[in-house]
Enzyme design. Structure first.
Site, short mmCIF file in Angstrom:
data_model
loop_
_atom_site.label_atom_id
_atom_site.label_comp_id
_atom_site.label_asym_id
_atom_site.label_seq_id
_atom_site.Cartn_x
_atom_site.Cartn_y
_atom_site.Cartn_z
N ALA A 256 0.81 -1.22 0.00
CA ALA A 256 0.00 0.00 0.00
C ALA A 256 0.84 1.27 0.00
O ALA A 256 0.31 2.36 0.25
CB ALA A 256 -0.94 0.01 1.21
N ALA A 257 2.12 1.15 -0.32
CA ALA A 257 3.00 2.32 -0.25
C ALA A 257 2.53 3.44 -1.18
O ALA A 257 2.42 4.60 -0.77
CB ALA A 257 4.43 1.92 -0.59
N GLY A 258 2.26 3.09 -2.43
CA GLY A 258 1.83 4.11 -3.39
C GLY A 258 0.48 4.70 -3.05
O GLY A 258 0.27 5.91 -3.20
N ASP A 259 -0.45 3.87 -2.60
CA ASP A 259 -1.78 4.35 -2.26
C ASP A 259 -1.74 5.25 -1.03
O ASP A 259 -2.44 6.27 -0.96
CB ASP A 259 -2.72 3.17 -2.00
CG ASP A 259 -2.92 2.31 -3.24
OD1 ASP A 259 -2.81 2.85 -4.35
OD2 ASP A 259 -3.17 1.10 -3.08
#
Length: 313
Positions: A256-259
């Protein structure tokens, strides 16, 4: 516009099925998982909505769930995280989307998504959600729902003076000329940028060329995430460009890093984009916290956690 920042997220809701492995199997190879299968709420739309909410914004989710064992659980989770679910439809005889995540011991992941109910988001459903689109400062979408629904949401956003934000992942086949013309901010990672522009990012010049590709299509602000190399941004309205460094930490799960980055960014970004660099810096701190925990929604930090990390840096 409302006094408190408001964001409408048009996107996917997936139940993540997480398989922890040492490394990806080779062709024809069978491997064992290191631990039992685990499940977590995810989907790019859901993750980004929760990230926005946990970082202090008013958020409405627009999307589809199945009427299955995951659908009701998902809606309760969103509501618990202060996400407005009035325009999340539970569809009879359909399954909630699922994502199968192969999580390597390095923290890197490979993901296979089965869209299910996400694929059934229609333009009519988008039109029904006009009340929240009309009152939103930003309308955010990704490519895990039908292109027609995204375009309709951006048309309605533009008609109501809302800014439009596109996270073009995962990249799909299609003609995006109309969508680009409706997009104020685009946020791809370097792989997505290459697939859309045909330009492999290897240096500062190819970053500038990639941004110019999107600017020529009508996109005002381009933000390209580069993992450990940070974030590049370009704003055609004031000709400002720059790089914001990443905060490198030992990653456990990058799912979920990008989100997390996108939700945190929009929670801080002014409607005029005047604080773009500082909003990116804040989002980088949020993303660095997310990768240190397992799971998607469970790993997304709160505003208090991010500000605490910033103070300690």
């Amino acid at each position: 516009m409302m006094t408190k920042k408001s964001i409408a997220v048009v996107g996917s809701l997936n139940m993540d099925v997480i398989l922890q492995i040492m490394e990806l199997p080779e062709a024809g190879e069978t491997i064992q998982t290191q631990k039992s299968i685990s499940y977590a709420f995810g989907g790019k739309g859901s993750n980004q909505a929760v990230s926005c909410a946990r970082n202090g914004t008013q958020v409405s989710m627009i999307g589809c769930l199945g009427q299955d064992r995951y659908g009701e659980q998902f809606e309760k989770m969103l509501q618990k995280n202060n996400v407005d679910t009035r325009f999340v439809k539970q569809l009879a005889n359909e399954n909630t989307g699922q994502a199968y995540i192969l999580l390597q011991s390095s923290g890197q992941n490979s993901i296979v998504v089965s869209g299910e109910a996400n694929r059934l988001l229609t333009t009519e459903m988008i039109q029904d959600s006009l009340p929240v689109i009309r009152d939103s400062d930003f309308v955010l979408a990704q490519f895990e729902v039908p292109l027609a629904a995204i375009e309709e949401s951006f048309v309605l956003a533009r008609a109501n003076q809302s800014k439009t934000v596109l996270n073009p992942g995962p990249v799909i086949e299609g003609d995006f000329e109309h969508l680009y013309s409706l997009t104020d901010i685009i946020i791809p990672n370097e792989t997505e940028s290459e697939k859309l522009t045909g330009i492999k990012i290897i240096d500062d010049q190819t970053l500038r060329d990639s941004a110019e590709f999107f600017h020529q299509k009508g996109v005002k602000v381009v933000i390209i995430t580069l993992g450990e190399l940070g974030v590049y941004y370009s704003n055609s309205e004031n000709n400002q460009t720059g790089n914001v460094e990443a905060h490198v930490v030992k990653a456990i799960d990058t799912t979920a890093a990008g989100d997390t980055f996108i939700g945190a960014l929009l929670s801080q970004l002014d409607f005029s984009f005047s604080n773009l660099e500082s909003a990116i810096s804040y989002a980088n701190f949020a993303s660095s916290l997310a990768v240190q925990k397992l799971g998607a929604v469970d790993s997304i930090p709160t505003e208090e956690e991010v500000k605490s990390k910033i103070k300690k840096s």
